[in-house]
Design a protein around this motif. Structure first.
Motif, short mmCIF file in Angstrom:
data_model
loop_
_atom_site.label_atom_id
_atom_site.label_comp_id
_atom_site.label_asym_id
_atom_site.label_seq_id
_atom_site.Cartn_x
_atom_site.Cartn_y
_atom_site.Cartn_z
N ARG A 197 0.83 -1.21 0.00
CA ARG A 197 0.00 0.00 0.00
C ARG A 197 0.86 1.26 0.00
O ARG A 197 0.56 2.23 -0.69
N ALA A 198 1.94 1.23 0.78
CA ALA A 198 2.81 2.41 0.84
C ALA A 198 3.55 2.60 -0.49
O ALA A 198 3.72 3.74 -0.96
N ARG A 207 1.24 4.19 -3.08
CA ARG A 207 1.05 5.63 -2.90
C ARG A 207 2.26 6.41 -3.42
O ARG A 207 2.11 7.46 -4.04
N GLU A 208 3.44 5.89 -3.17
CA GLU A 208 4.65 6.61 -3.56
C GLU A 208 5.00 6.45 -5.03
O GLU A 208 5.50 7.37 -5.68
N GLY A 210 -2.72 -0.25 -4.99
CA GLY A 210 -2.91 -0.24 -3.55
C GLY A 210 -3.96 -1.22 -3.07
O GLY A 210 -4.38 -1.17 -1.91
#
Length: 266
Positions: free
Chosen positions: A184-185, A188-189, A254
């Motif tokens: 998920r991180a 996002r990035e 994600g």
């Protein structure tokens, strides 16, 4: 080329102008990794099969390349070692079409009960599953960034979302849960770089990951706990990985995809 063929090509790796998909954990003949590499090759991708067992990866790559007429290579890698990961991805960059897909499938499990686990076992399970995913994804994402984007799919587990209770113990469940947070991180990035990142969370699958730690009675019990009454096949999990790397999934990132026959319904 007919319109139908063009539509089919748009949904496959071939639509990317012959790109390479990297698949880790792709050496076991009955594994999800080799099934995923085979499915991706059938969709037109060039494939790089990575495994700790270099000979097994090379053999599988030769078979898949011959079956599907695509570039295919098999290479040995220790996913827990950053230098090993860097060297093998560099080799793929130098010898294969541009990398636009990654399926992080390498993993190990253990049924050891929590109070019987050791620090060494914790480090081993976390190392291959979580750290291995991190190291490979980081290295390949840099390649994708420089190449204009791509798609990453990671391997989690139903054990991560239901708190174990399947086969793998606490270290395995914790490692697979870590992969969900990592996925998920990263999504996002990496989204602004044109890279999608999603997770696959299977239930019990008919592979050799439990080899030596189970028996036919235990395998039957695992299947009996699934509403659909059976374990998944490696090909069924591979189909989901192939979808997540395809252009059909270009606006999905994600996300966690449960594929467990109803053993966990969220």
């Amino acid at each position: 080329m007919t319109t139908q063929t063009q539509d089919e090509a748009t949904r496959t790796g071939a639509a990317r102008g012959r790109r390479t998909a990297v698949v880790t954990g792709a050496g076991s003949p009955r594994g999800i990794g080799v099934a995923t590499a085979r499915r991706l090759a059938s969709d037109g991708w060039a494939v790089a099969l990575l495994d700790l067992d270099a000979a097994a990866a090379e053999k599988a790559a030769a078979q898949i390349g011959e079956e599907h007429g695509v570039p295919a290579t098999g290479l040995g890698v220790d996913v827990t070692d950053e230098e090993s990961v860097d060297a093998v991805v560099t080799r793929v960059e130098e010898t294969m079409p541009p990398v636009a897909g990654l399926a992080c499938i390498a993993g190990i499990t253990s049924p050891t009960r929590f109070l019987d686990t050791t620090r060494a076992e914790w480090d081993r399970i976390m190392g291959v599953n979580a750290t291995g995913t991190y190291l490979v994804a980081k290295r390949v994402a840099a390649t994708m960034r420089d190449g204009g984007g791509g798609a990453i799919a990671t391997m989690s587990s139903v054990s991560a979302v239901r708190g174990g209770g399947v086969f793998g113990g606490v270290p395995y469940s914790a490692a697979k849960a870590a992969i969900l947070g990592l996925t998920r991180a990263m999504a996002r990035e990496l989204g602004p770089l044109g890279i999608t990142v999603n997770a696959v969370a299977p239930g019990v699958v008919d592979t050799d990951i439990r080899a030596g730690a189970t028996n036919p009675e235990k395998e039957a019990a695992l299947a009996a706990d699934v509403p659909l009454g059976r374990q998944a096949t490696a090909a069924e999990i591979a189909a989901l990985f192939a979808f997540l790397l395809s252009t059909d999934a270009a606006y999905i990132t994600g996300a966690t995809y449960d594929i467990n026959g109803g053993s966990h319904i969220s």
